[in-house]
Design a protein around this motif. Structure first.
Motif, PDB file in Angstrom:
ATOM      1  N   ASP A 139       0.797  -1.226   0.000  1.00 17.75           N
ATOM      2  CA  ASP A 139       0.000   0.000   0.000  1.00 17.75           C
ATOM      3  C   ASP A 139       0.833   1.280   0.000  1.00 17.75           C
ATOM      4  N   LYS A 145       1.085   9.042  -2.585  1.00 18.85           N
ATOM      5  CA  LYS A 145       0.720   9.860  -1.419  1.00 18.85           C
ATOM      6  C   LYS A 145       1.923   9.923  -0.489  1.00 18.85           C
ATOM      7  N   LYS A 215      -4.273  -1.668  -6.698  1.00 23.11           N
ATOM      8  CA  LYS A 215      -4.010  -0.271  -6.337  1.00 23.11           C
ATOM      9  C   LYS A 215      -3.567   0.530  -7.557  1.00 23.11           C
ATOM     10  N   ARG A 229     -10.660   6.359  -5.832  1.00 25.08           N
ATOM     11  CA  ARG A 229      -9.576   6.002  -4.905  1.00 25.08           C
ATOM     12  C   ARG A 229     -10.072   5.835  -3.463  1.00 25.08           C
ATOM     13  N   LEU A 232      -9.976   2.474  -1.592  1.00 22.66           N
ATOM     14  CA  LEU A 232      -8.783   1.946  -0.914  1.00 22.66           C
ATOM     15  C   LEU A 232      -8.897   2.125   0.596  1.00 22.66           C
ATOM     16  N   ASN A 233      -9.813   3.011   1.012  1.00 25.50           N
ATOM     17  CA  ASN A 233     -10.002   3.222   2.443  1.00 25.50           C
ATOM     18  C   ASN A 233     -11.085   2.331   3.022  1.00 25.50           C
TER      19      ASN A 233
HETATM   20  N1  GLY Z   1      -3.635   4.279   1.226  1.00 20.59           N
HETATM   21  C1  GLY Z   1      -4.741   4.793   0.513  1.00 20.59           C
HETATM   22  C2  GLY Z   1      -4.345   5.482  -0.759  1.00 20.59           C
HETATM   23  O1  GLY Z   1      -3.212   5.399  -1.183  1.00 20.59           O
HETATM   24  O2  GLY Z   1      -5.183   6.126  -1.355  1.00 20.59           O
END
Ligand code: GLY
Length: 353
Positions: A139, A145, A215, A229, A232-233
């Motif tokens: 991740d 990010k 991802k 996105r 992903l949470n």
């Molecule tokens: N860990 C969540 C993201 O990268 O959006």
């Protein structure tokens, strides 16, 4: 380790491409792939490198160019603007230019902090991540990010800064302590419900590759987290609240495991999925050896105010929930439904198996 931590490696590494136009990059997964670093650096044309590493020197690979090595520590305590400033000063003292390269080698807190320093130094210097924990490989190191914490909260200062390459060397995982495994499995378990399908029968390197591929596809569609996105949470809304409430006694992946079980129950309470699918959340989270019960601190009275502060909660209580068309961001969920679902969750003291 559980039996699913099988690190037997295929002959060739897996490669996943994150497709973002001229900022596209490859994530390479396999045993020994850290030794590809000199090739990656030669391709970038960098003439110098700074390697910031939380791993002992024997784990931080050669670069093939003159290199400054800076030791780091994994953990939230050094994930600060002060660390970013210290790193940037070292880059400047070394004479690093924005045609050179920064390399991070460590867990997610290290890749986040070094990634932010690279994003800011000379308004953006290429960074290559060598994530060394399961959580960072599946991740944190992928998707661009970067962030550090403020006393007011986690990840409050950051930037999107995509790496030039990510090398997920599974050799690093051979030394992971048990709770680092469960920390990473929390993020793999949530992939089951957001489009990866059932990864449980696969060897570990394929689970990592599948999690990264999912991802990569999501980041390619929504780099700046404006919609897709958010999935992903999955499991993270309650997860973040539990981390905070327990003073980080629960690790991120452990809290996400409990949050995933809760997300299944809440989706069923809202008639978005049936009981069998809600039960599947429990079965999958258990399979990965993650906790499934609320810690004693997590009463509805303590949790609800934290859920209201979640970054996604612009319209009342907001969760990513499974449903007939897959996971979606659902806003304005009645507080009484959330409270009743929380109250019906088992708590740690009540779990005997
Ligand atoms: N860990 C969540 C993201 O990268 O959006």
């Amino acid at each position: 380790m559980t039996e699913s931590n099988d690190l037997s490696a295929p002959d060739r590494p897996h490669t996943v491409t994150v497709s973002l136009g001229d900022r596209s990059y490859e994530v390479t997964i396999g045993a020994g792939v850290r030794h590809l670093l000199p090739q990656v650096i030669a391709r970038l044309g960098a003439r110098r490198a700074v390697v910031v590493s939380a791993r002992p020197p024997r784990w931080a690979p050669e670069t093939g160019v003159p290199t400054l090595r800076i030791p780091a520590r994994d953990g939230e305590v050094d994930k600060t603007l002060a660390t970013v400033e210290r790193l940037c000063q070292s880059f400047a003292d070394f004479g690093l230019t924005r045609s050179d390269v920064v390399v991070s080698c460590g867990g997610g807190t290290t890749t986040d902090t070094v990634g932010l320093a690279a994003a800011l130094y000379h308004r953006g210097t290429p960074v290559v991540h060598l994530p060394t924990t399961l959580l960072a490989q599946v991740d944190a190191s992928v998707g661009g990010k970067t962030a550090v914490n403020l006393p007011q909260g986690k990840n409050l200062v950051g930037a999107y800064w995509q790496p030039a390459a990510v090398l997920c060397d599974t050799d690093h995982l051979t030394t992971l302590p048990p709770r680092e495994w469960t920390n990473g499995y929390g993020e793999i378990a949530r992939c089951h419900f957001i489009g990866a399908g059932d990864l449980r029968p696969l060897p570990l390197h394929e689970q990592i590759a599948a999690s990264v591929a999912l991802k990569a596809e999501i980041v390619g569609a929504d780099e700046r987290d404006t919609g897709r996105r958010h999935v992903l949470n999955y499991g993270h809304t309650l997860g973040h609240a539990l981390e905070h409430l327990t003073g980080y006694r629960l690790r991120h992946g452990e809290a996400v495991g409990i949050g995933t079980v809760f997300a299944g129950r809440l989706a069923a309470a809202l008639h978005r999925i049936d009981q069998a699918r809600a039960e599947e959340h429990l079965t999958v989270v258990r399979h990965y050896g993650l906790p499934t019960a609320l810690p004693p601190e997590a009463t509805p009275e303590a949790v609800l105010p934290l859920l209201r502060r979640d970054k996604k909660a612009t319209d009342g209580l907001t969760f990513v929930l499974d449903g007939p068309e897959g996971p979606a961001l659902i806003a304005d969920i009645p507080a009484e439904t959330v409270a009743a679902t929380l109250a019906a969750m088992p708590t740690e003291a009540a779990v005997t198996d």
